[in-house]
Write a protein that holds these residues in place. Structure first.
Motif, PDB file in Angstrom:
ATOM      1  N   SER A  80       1.069  -1.043  -0.133  1.00  0.00           N
ATOM      2  CA  SER A  80      -0.109  -0.080   0.184  1.00  0.00           C
ATOM      3  C   SER A  80       1.207   1.442  -0.265  1.00  0.00           C
ATOM      4  N   LEU A 128       2.069   1.728  -3.697  1.00  0.00           N
ATOM      5  CA  LEU A 128       1.534   1.267  -4.365  1.00  0.00           C
ATOM      6  C   LEU A 128       0.225   3.080  -4.647  1.00  0.00           C
ATOM      7  N   ARG A 129       0.360   3.447  -3.115  1.00  0.00           N
ATOM      8  CA  ARG A 129       0.029   5.005  -3.482  1.00  0.00           C
ATOM      9  C   ARG A 129       0.552   5.940  -3.627  1.00  0.00           C
ATOM     10  N   PHE A 137       2.759   5.869  -6.153  1.00  0.00           N
ATOM     11  CA  PHE A 137       3.175   4.560  -7.951  1.00  0.00           C
ATOM     12  C   PHE A 137       1.770   5.537  -8.827  1.00  0.00           C
ATOM     13  N   VAL A 138       0.531   5.188  -7.634  1.00  0.00           N
ATOM     14  CA  VAL A 138      -0.678   5.462  -8.293  1.00  0.00           C
ATOM     15  C   VAL A 138      -0.784   6.865  -8.436  1.00  0.00           C
ATOM     16  N   ALA A 139      -0.783   7.992  -6.955  1.00  0.00           N
ATOM     17  CA  ALA A 139      -0.868   9.058  -6.675  1.00  0.00           C
ATOM     18  C   ALA A 139      -0.096   9.932  -8.384  1.00  0.00           C
ATOM     19  N   ALA A 151      -1.660   8.894 -12.166  1.00  0.00           N
ATOM     20  CA  ALA A 151      -2.802   9.362 -11.763  1.00  0.00           C
ATOM     21  C   ALA A 151      -3.067  10.573 -12.373  1.00  0.00           C
ATOM     22  N   GLU A 186      -7.489   7.565   0.339  1.00  0.00           N
ATOM     23  CA  GLU A 186      -6.972   8.061  -1.015  1.00  0.00           C
ATOM     24  C   GLU A 186      -6.832   6.942  -1.659  1.00  0.00           C
ATOM     25  N   LEU A 187      -6.291   5.822  -1.113  1.00  0.00           N
ATOM     26  CA  LEU A 187      -5.937   5.043  -1.228  1.00  0.00           C
ATOM     27  C   LEU A 187      -6.538   3.501  -2.029  1.00  0.00           C
ATOM     28  N   LEU A 216      -7.160   5.491  -5.585  1.00  0.00           N
ATOM     29  CA  LEU A 216      -6.142   4.923  -5.819  1.00  0.00           C
ATOM     30  C   LEU A 216      -6.041   3.469  -6.516  1.00  0.00           C
ATOM     31  N   LEU A 217      -6.823   2.314  -5.647  1.00  0.00           N
ATOM     32  CA  LEU A 217      -7.115   0.646  -6.339  1.00  0.00           C
ATOM     33  C   LEU A 217      -7.814   0.775  -7.590  1.00  0.00           C
ATOM     34  N   PHE A 275      -8.558   3.306  -9.813  1.00  0.00           N
ATOM     35  CA  PHE A 275      -7.209   3.731 -11.098  1.00  0.00           C
ATOM     36  C   PHE A 275      -6.701   2.340 -10.970  1.00  0.00           C
ATOM     37  N   VAL A 276      -5.997   2.057 -10.254  1.00  0.00           N
ATOM     38  CA  VAL A 276      -5.336   0.464 -10.411  1.00  0.00           C
ATOM     39  C   VAL A 276      -5.729  -0.521 -11.177  1.00  0.00           C
ATOM     40  N   PHE A 300      -4.766  -2.507 -19.766  1.00  0.00           N
ATOM     41  CA  PHE A 300      -3.857  -2.534 -20.338  1.00  0.00           C
ATOM     42  C   PHE A 300      -3.621  -3.473 -20.232  1.00  0.00           C
TER      43      PHE A 300
END
Lengths: 250, 75
Positions: free
Chosen positions: A172, A175-176, A178-180, A183, B58-59, B62-63, B65-66, B73
């Motif tokens: 987590s 991931l947080r 990287f995704v932020a 995005a 927020e996580l 974002l998940l 979005f993942v 993709f």
């Protein structure tokens, strides 16, 4: 998505069939370290009456120092170098990746938008937690999975949940960030494609769609700068919380 | 339905998760502000907790979005 592609700049050499190359990702990491080093060098003059630059650097160190003191207590002092480097490295990487250098033909690469990079940073934090925890408490560290006040009839369930939530932490954490970052950059790319495509379709579309999109894009850029700072802060904050768990066991 | 179309619909549905996370983040900051205005003296000490709550809420967005990115993709 051209901006996320890792390109090889120097072919490097082979170790066991794996190519060890110098990529644009590595280049921007080096650049971040150089910029960070210059930034710190300019502020570490130890003047009695600090100048503006020194004040700025002292603000950053004081900010991380107070965060550690608040979350870990007086034992937090020894983690200041790690957490501070982590925070500044991520912050500078995020902001350098946002710079509009494409105007002069240099395409910035945000290496924090790759899970390999943020994952390694997260594993670094996680292994510090494990090492400190086992070093300091030995096998007593496992009492982390049984919080105080667990009723006896839940003793079979709580440790499982705590263990899963503990093991998920590095994922987590990485991931947080990287995704932020990904995005945010994808959002900017989508908005810029609105501007370009609508302007190509004709003047009416350009005025009706292109200009509002461009205004929105400026606002989103400001938001992304905020996100860059917040994500660096959150990474450092969560790292200090996890270290607190290792130091004090709940 | 075509498999490719189903993927794109799934990715679009994943965007609901982003909206849900927006509600969560809004609740976190809104409640903090409400408490902070009642007792401004205690607000500064709670900023760490504010950002922990923000990070957790927020996580999950974002998940989402993942999930969308994996559907488009990878899958």
């Amino acid at each position: 998505m051209h901006q996320f592609e890792v390109q090889t700049l120097w072919d490097g050499f082979n170790i066991g069939g794996h190519q060890i190359a110098f990529t644009n990702s590595a280049l921007w990491m080096c650049l971040t370290v150089v910029v960070l080093w210059l930034f710190m060098l300019g502020g570490m003059k130890r003047q009695v009456i600090p100048g503006r630059w020194q004040m700025l650097v002292e603000n950053f160190t004081g900010f991380i120092d107070s965060m550690l003191a608040q979350n870990i207590g007086k034992e937090g002092k020894k983690y200041l170098p790690y957490v501070f480097s982590l925070f500044m490295f991520i912050l500078f990487a995020n902001i350098l990746g946002m710079l509009p250098l494409a105007i002069v033909g240099v395409h910035p690469f945000t290496f924090t938008s790759h899970f390999t990079v943020t994952g390694v940073l997260a594993i670094l934090s996680f292994s510090i937690v494990l090492i400190v925890g086992f070093w300091k408490h030995g096998l007593h560290f496992f009492s982390l999975f049984v919080p105080h006040g667990t009723p006896w009839w839940l003793i079979w369930l709580i440790p499982v949940i705590e263990f899963v939530s503990f093991m998920v932490r590095p994922f987590s954490l990485g991931l947080r960030l990287f995704v932020a970052m990904t995005a945010g950059h994808v959002l900017l790319e989508v908005l810029s494609s609105f501007v370009i495509n609508s302007s190509n379709a004709g003047a009416i579309y350009g005025i009706g769609i292109g200009i509002p999109s461009f205004v929105l894009m400026i606002a989103i850029c400001a938001l992304e700068l905020l996100v860059a700072a917040i994500q660096a802060y959150v990474f450092a904050l969560l790292t200090s919380l996890y270290i607190n768990d290792a130091e004090h066991l709940h | 339905m075509d498999a490719e179309a189903a993927k794109l619909i799934g990715a679009g549905l994943a965007a609901i998760g982003a909206g849900m996370a927006a509600i969560g983040v809004g609740t976190v900051f809104g409640q903090f502000l409400e408490g902070a205005l009642r007792n401004p003296g205690a607000a500064d000490g709670q900023q760490g907790r504010l950002f922990i709550g923000f990070a957790a809420a927020e996580l999950l967005g974002l998940l989402a979005f993942v999930v969308a990115m994996i559907l488009i993709f990878v899958a």
